[in-house]
Write an enzyme that holds these catalytic residues in place. Structure first.
Site, mmCIF file in Angstrom:
data_model
loop_
_atom_site.group_PDB
_atom_site.id
_atom_site.type_symbol
_atom_site.label_atom_id
_atom_site.label_comp_id
_atom_site.label_asym_id
_atom_site.label_seq_id
_atom_site.Cartn_x
_atom_site.Cartn_y
_atom_site.Cartn_z
ATOM 1 N N ASN A 123 0.959 -1.234 -0.011
ATOM 2 C CA ASN A 123 0.039 -0.113 0.121
ATOM 3 C C ASN A 123 1.150 1.109 -0.138
ATOM 4 O OD1 ASN A 123 -2.328 1.600 0.067
ATOM 5 N ND2 ASN A 123 -2.539 1.500 2.204
ATOM 6 N N GLU A 179 -4.219 -3.745 10.502
ATOM 7 C CA GLU A 179 -3.925 -2.527 11.355
ATOM 8 C C GLU A 179 -3.705 -1.635 10.293
ATOM 9 O OE1 GLU A 179 -2.085 -5.200 12.489
ATOM 10 O OE2 GLU A 179 -3.527 -5.754 13.779
ATOM 11 N N LEU A 180 -4.719 -0.668 10.172
ATOM 12 C CA LEU A 180 -4.906 0.290 8.920
ATOM 13 C C LEU A 180 -3.351 1.186 9.115
ATOM 14 C CD1 LEU A 180 -6.236 1.345 6.387
ATOM 15 C CD2 LEU A 180 -7.459 3.038 8.107
ATOM 16 N N ASP A 181 -2.605 0.957 7.788
ATOM 17 C CA ASP A 181 -1.473 1.914 7.647
ATOM 18 C C ASP A 181 -0.378 1.684 8.727
ATOM 19 O OD1 ASP A 181 -2.638 3.040 5.410
ATOM 20 O OD2 ASP A 181 -3.429 5.017 6.562
ATOM 21 N N GLU A 182 -0.290 0.534 9.203
ATOM 22 C CA GLU A 182 0.681 0.274 10.378
ATOM 23 C C GLU A 182 1.493 -0.737 10.016
ATOM 24 O OE1 GLU A 182 1.108 1.912 13.192
ATOM 25 O OE2 GLU A 182 -0.507 3.311 12.820
#
Length: 292
Positions: A198, A234-237
């Site tokens: 991403n 975990e979003l954007d982690e």
């Protein structure tokens, strides 16, 4: 420690790559070099790193070899078992099959397709999938199958099942979110562990929520950035593969900052995808070791 070695690859020579991680201990580098010598291989690049805090050893060794990956892995098994290694074996003719997902913004998708067509990415782009119809012509120009898969809050479970089916139909090995503005669910992430990349903006300081460039411009930030990472629940982690920043000043409008941010996103995403398809990444916990 990072130690590039080798005399350089012969023109057109096929190579194999060993990606190794294990507890740090004496004799690791010697054992791997001895294995390559016993296989009649010539090392063209070798790089290693020790994570001091966890005492874990990482190594990438590339060497000339005509043997299949499975044969190399079988031959390496005694060494792997002796040191308790985790090992991945890849070859230079192993071109991962890539599916690119995008929403309305075309910059990352167009850049990746252009790099692929020019031979810069050692991969095969097998599909472009979007929740909007906007990129059908772009995909057709590059002769890549295009799939329009609308997503709404009500249809998200059905759409995710259809997405998984498309990825399986195309035998996709890597999924690239080229500004795909939908959150992937656990089923997709579970099927592609450390194989979904991403890209997103990364501000210093960070601005969450809507209109981040407007927030950043109002705060007078001096740096804006982009981060490419493996996607996790975990979003954007997820583990970071590549990052970069570009300076901005009080003279930059919101439009200026958006333009600079888009340029940076294309470069950082391409850098991350290239590292993955060239078999130069090892995920360790929530970090990524990226070899040169």
């Amino acid at each position: 420690m990072s130690t590039p070695t080798g005399s350089g690859r012969s023109p057109g020579a096929r190579t194999a790559v060993l990606l190794i991680s294990c507890a740090d201990q004496p004799g690791l580098v010697h054992a791997v070099a001895e294995f390559v010598l016993a296989q009649g291989g010539n090392i063209v690049h070798a790089e290693q790193h020790v994570d001091v805090e966890s005492a874990v050893f990482f190594q990438r060794v590339e060497f000339e070899s005509a043997a299949p990956a499975a044969q190399i892995a079988a031959a390496f098994e005694p060494t792997r078992a002796r040191f308790g290694m985790s090992v991945r074996v890849r070859t230079s003719d192993d071109r991962p099959r890539v599916a690119i997902l995008a929403s309305t913004q075309p910059h990352c998708l167009a850049d990746l397709l252009a790099r692929w067509r020019s031979g810069e990415l050692a991969a095969d782009v097998v599909a472009v999938i979007s929740n909007h119809p906007d990129h059908a012509e772009l995909a057709a120009f590059h002769r890549v199958p295009f799939h329009h898969l609308p997503v709404t809050a009500e249809t998200k479970p059905v759409a995710e099942a259809a997405l998984l089916e498309l990825l399986r139909d195309h035998d996709a090995e890597l999924v690239v979110l080229a500004r795909y503005m939908q959150i992937l669910g656990p089923r997709v992430l579970a099927e592609f562990p450390s194989r979904v990349i991403n890209i997103h903006h990364s501000f210093l300081p960070a601005f969450m929520g809507a209109r981040p460039y407007h927030q950043a411009q109002r705060r007078g930030v001096k740096l804006i950035g982009a981060t490419a990472h493996y996607a996790t629940a975990e979003l954007d982690e997820g583990p970071i593969i590549a990052q970069d920043v570009v300076p901005v000043t009080h003279r930059d409008s919101v439009a200026d900052m958006v333009g600079k941010g888009r340029d940076l996103e294309t470069v950082v995403l391409a850098r991350a995808v290239r590292a993955h398809v060239e078999h130069r990444t090892l995920v360790f916990g929530n970090k990524t070791v990226v070899f040169g």
